[in-house]
Design a protein around this motif. Structure first.
Motif, short mmCIF file in Angstrom:
data_model
loop_
_atom_site.label_atom_id
_atom_site.label_comp_id
_atom_site.label_asym_id
_atom_site.label_seq_id
_atom_site.Cartn_x
_atom_site.Cartn_y
_atom_site.Cartn_z
N PHE A 11 150.63 80.67 39.96
CA PHE A 11 151.59 81.63 39.44
C PHE A 11 152.42 81.02 38.32
O PHE A 11 152.54 81.58 37.22
N PHE A 12 153.01 79.85 38.56
CA PHE A 12 153.89 79.25 37.57
C PHE A 12 153.11 78.66 36.39
O PHE A 12 153.60 78.68 35.25
N TYR A 13 151.89 78.17 36.64
CA TYR A 13 151.10 77.62 35.54
C TYR A 13 150.79 78.72 34.51
O TYR A 13 150.97 78.54 33.30
N PHE A 14 150.34 79.87 34.99
CA PHE A 14 149.97 80.94 34.06
C PHE A 14 151.18 81.76 33.62
O PHE A 14 151.11 82.44 32.60
N ALA A 15 152.27 81.70 34.37
CA ALA A 15 153.52 82.27 33.86
C ALA A 15 153.98 81.48 32.64
O ALA A 15 154.51 82.05 31.68
N THR A 16 153.77 80.16 32.66
CA THR A 16 154.06 79.34 31.48
C THR A 16 153.23 79.83 30.29
O THR A 16 153.74 79.97 29.17
N LEU A 17 151.96 80.11 30.54
CA LEU A 17 151.10 80.63 29.48
C LEU A 17 151.59 82.00 29.02
O LEU A 17 151.53 82.33 27.82
N GLY A 18 152.10 82.81 29.97
CA GLY A 18 152.61 84.13 29.63
C GLY A 18 153.86 84.10 28.76
O GLY A 18 154.18 85.08 28.10
N VAL A 19 154.59 82.99 28.79
CA VAL A 19 155.71 82.80 27.87
C VAL A 19 155.22 82.21 26.55
O VAL A 19 155.60 82.64 25.46
N LEU A 20 154.33 81.23 26.64
CA LEU A 20 153.92 80.47 25.47
C LEU A 20 153.11 81.30 24.48
O LEU A 20 153.37 81.30 23.27
N VAL A 21 152.11 82.02 24.98
CA VAL A 21 151.18 82.71 24.07
C VAL A 21 151.87 83.82 23.26
O VAL A 21 151.76 83.86 22.04
N PRO A 22 152.62 84.75 23.91
CA PRO A 22 153.21 85.83 23.10
C PRO A 22 154.47 85.43 22.35
O PRO A 22 154.77 86.03 21.31
N TYR A 23 155.24 84.45 22.86
CA TYR A 23 156.60 84.28 22.38
C TYR A 23 156.90 82.96 21.67
O TYR A 23 157.94 82.85 21.02
N TRP A 24 156.05 81.97 21.80
CA TRP A 24 156.34 80.68 21.17
C TRP A 24 156.37 80.81 19.65
O TRP A 24 157.22 80.22 18.97
N GLY A 25 155.46 81.59 19.10
CA GLY A 25 155.46 81.81 17.65
C GLY A 25 156.74 82.46 17.17
O GLY A 25 157.25 82.14 16.08
N LEU A 26 157.29 83.37 17.98
CA LEU A 26 158.56 84.01 17.62
C LEU A 26 159.70 82.99 17.58
O LEU A 26 160.56 83.04 16.70
N TYR A 27 159.68 82.05 18.52
CA TYR A 27 160.71 81.01 18.50
C TYR A 27 160.58 80.15 17.25
O TYR A 27 161.57 79.86 16.56
N LEU A 28 159.36 79.74 16.93
CA LEU A 28 159.14 78.90 15.74
C LEU A 28 159.58 79.64 14.48
O LEU A 28 160.19 79.05 13.59
N GLN A 29 159.29 80.92 14.41
CA GLN A 29 159.72 81.72 13.27
C GLN A 29 161.25 81.78 13.19
O GLN A 29 161.84 81.71 12.10
N SER A 30 161.91 81.87 14.35
CA SER A 30 163.36 82.00 14.37
C SER A 30 164.08 80.75 13.90
O SER A 30 165.23 80.82 13.47
N VAL A 31 163.42 79.59 13.99
CA VAL A 31 164.06 78.35 13.52
C VAL A 31 163.63 77.99 12.11
O VAL A 31 163.89 76.88 11.63
N GLY A 32 162.95 78.94 11.42
CA GLY A 32 162.72 78.78 9.99
C GLY A 32 161.36 78.31 9.55
O GLY A 32 161.17 78.03 8.35
N PHE A 33 160.38 78.25 10.43
CA PHE A 33 159.06 77.79 10.02
C PHE A 33 158.28 78.90 9.33
O PHE A 33 158.39 80.08 9.68
#
Length: 378
Positions: A11-33
């Motif tokens: 559950f927690f391993y793939f919940a990590t993936l559920g955060v990383l795949v859709p939203y990590w790019g949004l975080y990187l964009q928000s810090v100016g990349f």
């Protein structure tokens, strides 16, 4: 088998993936990349998925205390990801992503071996544990979206850290005694790897994941271009994973009646159908829902059957490296190649041709499996 403890880990391993795949790019964009920077940083995750399972699989195959390896990898994941809170420059985050993904990708193949040992006598029982990973993905992806809308992408960081702490906590509950397993001599690993049916199986899995490139990279962008709302697009993603859960629930009964090889071949064929439907009928919501239903085959039955075959092909001391090479070739190299070609053909040839190429790749996987993988004898 400690069912609930393993289910919590998934559950927690793939919940990590559920955060990383859709939203990590949004975080990187928000810090100016820039998009180029974001692409390069996410490529690091793919690279580590190719290398890490092989390194940690070799370590596990030469140790008796395999749960210690799982725990070490889990807590090094937490420690290395914590660095993301202390800097946001390109090279700092590149180092953080390389380290945490190297450790994060290490533990799952080791647990997969453990689960398969306890479920191999009951074909399809693996899916009843693995479905909790799918549930974790859905919970994470649906719960975090409103938080990001309300408070911003920075909340991706504490969400990821929380999921990783869950992984570490559940790794502490799994008993070492049940992870030791068999370490009998099984011949040279290269000899096991180069058996014709094993080589054909791994080649088919590689082609299958290459075919997923346009879907994982551009599906949301593709549908947005046809006027679908982000809410509806998200629901289509969630619907696909719900179908995946459904097939995990019925796999045990299915594999009692149907041979592994037949299920695998059918999964490849249905993948080709799915990509053709998406590529040629994007205007039809009914067709898109049908295509998402086929995720039950293109991931659910495919992965559950592949896990059974990996366990059958790689025995004794080779089990962990067998799992590692399956993950490295299919999800690592296959995923990287799929993302690379679709990024180029999407612009030059268009979405329909790109999904046609994906269908052709799945079709090649179908032919390889049909012609070169032997009929089950068990």
């Amino acid at each position: 088998m400690p069912y609930w403890r393993l289910s919590g880990y998934y559950f927690f391993y793939f919940a990590t993936l559920g955060v990383l795949v859709p939203y990590w790019g949004l975080y990187l964009q928000s810090v100016g990349f820039t998009p180029v920077d974001i692409g390069n940083l996410i490529a690091i995750l793919m690279f580590s998925r190719i290398v890490a399972p092989m390194v940690w699989g070799w370590i596990a195959d030469h140790r008796e205390s395999r749960m210690a390896v799982v725990r070490l990898a889990s807590f090094l994941t937490i420690a290395s990801f914590s660095g993301a809170f202390f800097g946001s420059s390109f090279w700092w985050l590149a180092a953080v992503m390389l380290l945490f993904s190297f450790f994060w990708h290490a533990s799952l193949p080791l647990l997969e071996v453990f689960v398969m040992r306890h479920t191999a006598s009951r074909p399809g029982a693996y899916g009843r544990v693995r479905l909790w990973g799918s549930i974790g993905f859905i919970v994470a992806v649906t719960a975090l979206g409103p938080v990001i809308d309300a408070r911003g992408p920075w909340w991706v960081l504490p969400a990821l850290l929380t999921m990783m702490l869950g992984i570490g906590s559940f790794s502490l509950t799994l008993p070492e005694s049940e992870m030791r397993g068999s370490v009998e001599h099984a011949g040279p690993f290269r000899q096991a790897l180069l058996r014709p049916e094993v080589f054909a199986f791994l080649l088919a899995c590689l082609l299958m994941q290459i075919s997923h490139g346009p879907y994982y990279t551009f599906y949301s962008i593709y549908l947005e271009g046809y006027g679908y709302s982000k809410t509806l697009i998200g629901l289509l993603w969630a619907f696909a994973v719900l179908c995946e859960i459904g097939v995990f629930l019925v796999m045990q009964r299915l594999l009692v009646r149907v041979a592994l090889r037949a299920v695998l071949i059918a999964s490849f064929f249905l993948a080709a159908v799915r990509w053709l439907l998406i590529g040629h009928y994007p205007e039809s919501l009914a067709v898109l829902m049908l295509a998402q239903t086929l995720h039950a085959a293109t991931f659910g039955s495919f992965h559950a059957t592949a896990m059974q075959l990996v366990h059958r092909f790689f025995t004794g001391k080779h089990q962990h490296r067998g799992q590692a090479i399956y993950g490295s070739l299919s999800f690592g190299i296959g995923g990287a190649v799929g993302s690379f070609y679709s990024g180029h053909t999407w612009v030059t040839l268009g979405p329909t041709v790109t999904f046609n190429i994906a269908a052709a790749s799945a079709g090649l996987a179908f032919l390889v499996a049909l012609l070169l993988i032997r009929q089950d004898r068990s």
